[in-house]
Design an enzyme around this catalytic site. Structure first.
Site, short mmCIF file in Angstrom:
data_model
loop_
_atom_site.label_atom_id
_atom_site.label_comp_id
_atom_site.label_asym_id
_atom_site.label_seq_id
_atom_site.Cartn_x
_atom_site.Cartn_y
_atom_site.Cartn_z
N ASP A 7 0.82 -1.21 0.00
CA ASP A 7 0.00 0.00 0.00
C ASP A 7 0.85 1.27 0.00
OD1 ASP A 7 -1.98 -1.89 0.42
OD2 ASP A 7 -2.89 -0.85 2.12
N ASP A 8 0.23 2.33 -0.47
CA ASP A 8 0.70 3.72 -0.32
C ASP A 8 1.79 4.15 -1.30
OD1 ASP A 8 -1.07 3.63 1.76
OD2 ASP A 8 0.36 4.12 3.35
N HIS A 25 -6.39 2.56 -4.07
CA HIS A 25 -6.23 2.89 -2.64
C HIS A 25 -6.62 4.36 -2.42
CE1 HIS A 25 -4.97 2.01 1.38
NE2 HIS A 25 -3.85 2.69 1.38
N HIS A 78 -5.84 9.33 -0.03
CA HIS A 78 -5.68 8.54 1.19
C HIS A 78 -6.43 9.10 2.40
CE1 HIS A 78 -3.56 5.97 4.20
NE2 HIS A 78 -3.40 5.17 3.17
N HIS A 92 3.65 -2.14 3.27
CA HIS A 92 3.65 -0.78 2.72
C HIS A 92 4.96 -0.49 2.01
CE1 HIS A 92 0.31 -0.64 5.49
NE2 HIS A 92 -0.09 0.49 4.92
ZN LIG Z 1 -2.68 3.25 2.98
#
Ligand SMILES: [Zn+2]
Length: 204
Positions: free
Chosen positions: A22-23, A73, A77, A168
């Site tokens: 993620d991210d 995602h 955010h 992440h």
């Molecule tokens: Zn995230």
């Protein structure tokens, strides 16, 4: 309703596991993750933030070219449960546009930032054609940088055939995560696990 629950695990016989990141995309850590999966001959799923895709389009393209999955995602955010439904829809739409620009296809999965969902958000995601994806190894808390060993142990104990694992590759120093993933990928492939994308897992 089965379609509107969060998926952390898929019931399968075969030894497969879905690593998710993620991210990102991130110019330092994403290429390190790609390298680990290239050596292992496996694939992963990257739940990218729209703004980060705009900042690092070359990295996003590299992820796609290497055969990995890119999923939604959101664009900035946020915790979607703190927005109006219209704003939440816009977050998904803007991120979707960027995924399509990079991959030429639609994102199939969505992971809510902070796992922030309610029935409205789950229904919205389903309406847009997404499966909402959680993770079996939440206790690993890699986002808190709890130490490589902590991430490894709490991910290892969550692995069984069909597990979805969260890590992440963006936002801050992710060197602990990269090291933990290196260890886990080596262990799991030695144990006969195949590293598949979330879509591959869902299609099994
Ligand atoms: Zn995230």
């Amino acid at each position: 309703m089965a379609e509107q629950s969060i998926i952390e695990q898929v019931s399968v016989q075969e030894k497969v596991v879905a690593f998710t990141f993620d991210d990102g995309p991130h110019p330092v850590y994403t290429p390190q993750v790609l390298d680990i999966f290239r050596r292992a001959g496996g694939h992963a799923t990257f739940f990218m933030i729209g703004e980060e895709m705009e900042a690092h389009p070359d990295i996003a393209a590299e992820v796609h070219r290497a055969g990995h999955e890119i999923a939604n995602h959101t664009y900035t955010h946020p915790n979607l449960t703190e927005l109006t439904l219209e704003e939440a829809g816009e977050e998904l739409r803007r991120a979707e546009q960027l995924v399509q620009k990079v991959t030429g296809g639609s994102a199939r999965s969505f992971r809510p930032p902070y796992f922030g969902v309610n029935d409205d958000i789950l229904a919205l995601a389903a309406e847009r054609g997404y499966r909402t994806i959680g993770a079996a190894n939440g206790a690993a808390r890699d986002w808190d940088n709890p130490g490589t060993q902590h991430i490894v142990e709490h991910s290892r104990s969550a692995v069984k055939p069909g597990s979805v694992l969260i890590f992440h590759d963006g936002y801050g120093d992710r060197s602990q995560t990269v090291e933990a993933v290196r260890v886990l990928v080596e262990e799991l492939t030695a144990d006969g696990y195949r590293l598949v994308t979330v879509s591959e897992l869902l299609d099994m």
